[in-house]
Each structure stands twice: as structure tokens, then as C-alpha cells.
Design an enzyme around this catalytic site. Structure first.
Site, PDB file in Angstrom:
ATOM      1  N   SER A  43       0.825  -1.208   0.000  1.00 32.03           N
ATOM      2  CA  SER A  43       0.000   0.000   0.000  1.00 32.03           C
ATOM      3  C   SER A  43       0.855   1.252   0.000  1.00 32.03           C
ATOM      4  O   SER A  43       1.940   1.280   0.586  1.00 32.03           O
ATOM      5  CB  SER A  43      -0.896   0.004   1.245  1.00 32.03           C
ATOM      6  OG  SER A  43      -1.515   1.251   1.421  1.00 32.03           O
ATOM      7  N   TYR A  85      -2.308   0.307  10.163  1.00 29.35           N
ATOM      8  CA  TYR A  85      -2.448  -0.426   8.904  1.00 29.35           C
ATOM      9  C   TYR A  85      -1.218  -0.233   8.023  1.00 29.35           C
ATOM     10  O   TYR A  85      -0.623  -1.196   7.536  1.00 29.35           O
ATOM     11  CB  TYR A  85      -3.707   0.027   8.152  1.00 29.35           C
ATOM     12  CG  TYR A  85      -3.685  -0.362   6.693  1.00 29.35           C
ATOM     13  CD1 TYR A  85      -3.786  -1.689   6.315  1.00 29.35           C
ATOM     14  CD2 TYR A  85      -3.525   0.598   5.693  1.00 29.35           C
ATOM     15  CE1 TYR A  85      -3.740  -2.064   4.976  1.00 29.35           C
ATOM     16  CE2 TYR A  85      -3.482   0.243   4.366  1.00 29.35           C
ATOM     17  CZ  TYR A  85      -3.589  -1.088   4.003  1.00 29.35           C
ATOM     18  OH  TYR A  85      -3.522  -1.451   2.680  1.00 29.35           O
ATOM     19  N   LYS A 144     -17.093  -1.245   1.539  1.00 30.60           N
ATOM     20  CA  LYS A 144     -15.968  -0.719   2.300  1.00 30.60           C
ATOM     21  C   LYS A 144     -16.328   0.402   3.283  1.00 30.60           C
ATOM     22  O   LYS A 144     -15.479   0.829   4.068  1.00 30.60           O
ATOM     23  CB  LYS A 144     -14.867  -0.242   1.341  1.00 30.60           C
ATOM     24  CG  LYS A 144     -14.194  -1.394   0.595  1.00 30.60           C
ATOM     25  CD  LYS A 144     -13.170  -0.906  -0.434  1.00 30.60           C
ATOM     26  CE  LYS A 144     -11.982  -0.244   0.212  1.00 30.60           C
ATOM     27  NZ  LYS A 144     -11.162  -1.177   1.025  1.00 30.60           N
TER      28      LYS A 144
END
Length: 323
Positions: free
Chosen positions: A116, A143, A179
């Protein structure tokens, strides 16, 4: 057989559709459906079986032989930037990924995984996918830290030379509907404009940027899947690569494309940014794409206006918006 973790998720389900379109159906889906609408992403798709992520690693060791597997796509992860249970993220995003990577290495199987752009933190140290710079990046949330740690682990053990990873930037497109707060601005803005006729964007708290002129590297999910399929068909390509367009666009650009695609007059209202997110807010992201292009990927990316139009008119405006 192809192993696809996160196969019911946003990018994973679009990849599953592409694999089906190209004749692949011997696919094991690994995911966690929970109580969301993620299950709808699997309707109409072809796959051999589904297994819950918590059962998968034990199943892998006991029941799957290396010779039966063609490739592993590891797209599954907890992707919420607001989760604060770091132990959970370490188990789910880091330890799980290490175990699966080790299995692929031991069985000499292609391992294609999702990292990411959140690993870059606030962007003050740039957005280079050069391995030599990885230790300079400072993720802003747990994250991003969990994904960054896995990238570092691969590089430290020189396993990056045996796998293919992609640092996804701001992905948007069909099948992201489950999401919630983590869905793209395109999705949320479409519903906001449909309901109110106006779109709220944050005012700037940075003197370098005017209201709505913050820049992001928005990339359409179909382009992302093009690259994943390219990696699958070119197994000699190894390393960790950025996956963005390499061309940052503003929130105002995105808004203009959205109103045009919806056939509505532009109506943007600038609102104050919550104080809680101001310290960590990113005003600029843009993928450096030279490494991927040098590796042989030459296909052009869809322009933002065309991608937004495709998403809105071919999916969000349809009764059944799933790809």
C-alpha cells in the site's frame, strides 16, 4: 489451481472476474465475509471453493500440494486505516503474509501480493519504490505500519527477488461498495450528489494548496487488475513496485469529472477539515512509476475523467452495479 486471498474484496473480486473472463475457474477464494455485503462481489463469479481466512493456513499445510498450485495472489488484508488493534493487524497482515510467502518460496510458486502507498506516511520522504529508501518511510497509522513491515521483511531476507508486490495508491471503481468509510471519494461523492445536489470538500489548512487543490494519485481498479494479470503472465518480473498512474490530480478535478459524468451542474461546498485528521492529512501523493515501466509494463492508464465516467455510468447508475 490459483489461490486468491481477498477474493471477495474490492480488487480481489475484480481480479476474479478478469481471471474468469480469461478462462480460469480453478480458483480457491480465501476471505472473511463477516456481516458486510462483500458476498455480493462473488455472485456470478466462477471458483472452485471458498475458505475462511482463519482456517486457510492450516488447510494449506495439510491439504494443498505445491504441484497443484499455479500461482498465489495475496490481496487479503485488514485495510482500515482507523483500526487501532495493532496485535490484530500484526497477525492478520504481517504474520499471515509471512507464512504464505514462505510456503510459496518453499514450493517455488509465484507470489503476487498487495502492499500500500500508506507505507510512505505523509510523503515527506517521497514516493520511491527503490528498496534502498524503504527504511526512511514513516507510516502514519497501524495499517500502513503492518504493510510496511512486511515489505521490509521481504527485502531484509532478499525474498523480494522471488515475489511481486504492488503498493496501491488511491484505487476506486466497481465492487468497493462494502468498504464503508474506506470507500473512495468517487463512490461516496456520487451518493452525496445524488441525494443533495452538492459535494462537500475540505478547505485547505496548508498555505501551499488552495481549497480542493490537494493532489492524489487516483487509479482505476481496472488498470490495477491489468497490472496484476501482467505480473501473473510475466513471472520473471520480481520486486516491489508502485501502482498508481504517476500523475497526481486534484480533488477539484475529481469533482468536475464526477459532475460531468452525472450530467449535473457543478456544485462544490468547502467545509472545515476535522481537527482530528489535520496533523496526518496528506496533501500530495504521486507514484513514481519508472521501476514498473523499466520492468516492461507499457500499457497506458485510463485518464481520470474517462475512468470516473466509466465507473459512474456503467456501474453506479445501473440497478446491478457489480462487475
Amino acid at each position: 489451481m490459483i489461490l486468491l486471498t481477498g477474493g471477495a474484496g474490492f480488487i480481489g473480486s475484480v481480479l476474479l472476474k478478469r481471471l474468469n473472463d480469461e478462462g480460469y475457474s480453478d480458483i480457491l477464494i480465501v476471505d472473511s465475509l463477516d456481516s458486510s455485503d462483500k458476498w455480493k462481489n462473488l455472485i456470478g463469479k466462477q471458483f472452485k471453493d471458498y475458505i475462511h481466512k482463519d482456517q486457510f493456513l492450516a488447510y494449506l499445510e495439510k491439504h494443498i500440494r505445491g504441484g497443484d498450485v499455479e500461482a498465489v495472489f495475496h490481496l487479503g488484508a485488514c485495510t482500515s486505516t482507523t483500526v487501532r488493534d495493532v496485535d490484530y493487524l500484526m497477525r492478520n497482515n504481517f504474520e499471515f503474509s509471512k507464512t504464505l510467502a514462505k510456503w510459496c518460496l518453499a514450493n517455488d510458486k509465484p507470489f503476487i501480493y498487495a502492499s500500500s502507498a500508506s507505507t510512505y506516511g505523509d510523503g515527506s520522504n517521497g514516493f520511491s519504490d527503490d528498496n534502498k529508501k524503504i527504511n526512511s518511510y514513516r507510516p502514519l497509522n497501524p495499517y500502513g505500519f503492518s504493510k510496511h513491515l512486511f515489505d521490509q521483511w521481504l527485502i531484509q531476507h532478499e525474498f523480494d527477488t522471488s515475489c511481486t508486490g504492488f503498493k496501491f495508491f488511491n484505487v476506486f471503481g466497481p465492487n468497493e461498495y462494502h468498504k464503508g468509510d474506506m470507500a473512495s471519494l468517487v463512490y461516496k461523492a456520487y451518493h452525496q450528489v445524488s441525494e443533495t445536489g452538492a459535494l462537500n470538500l475540505f478547505r485547505s489548512n496548508n498555505p501551499k494548496y488552495k481549497d480542493g487543490e490537494f493532489l492524489r494519485d487516483f487509479v482505476y481498479v481496472k488498470d490495477c487488475v491489468d497490472i496484476l494479470m501482467w505480473a501473473f503472465k510475466n513471472p520473471d518480473v520480481k520486486g516491489i513496485f508502485n501502482l498508481g498512474t504517476g500523475k497526481a490530480r486534484s480533488w477539484n478535478d475529481l469533482a468536475s469529472a464526477l459532475f460531468a459524468a452525472m450530467g449535473k451542474a457543478q456544485n462544490i461546498q468547502y467545509i472545515e477539515m476535522p481537527e482530528s485528521i489535520r496533523p496526518a492529512y496528506q496533501y500530495f501523493t504521486e507514484a513514481e512509476m519508472a521501476k514498473l515501466h523499466k520492468s516492461g509494463y507499457k500499457m497506458p492508464f485510463m485518464e481520470l475523467e474517462r475512468a470516473v465516467k466509466d465507473y459512474i455510468q456503467e456501474y453506479l447508475m445501473k440497478p446491478q452495479p457489480y462487475l
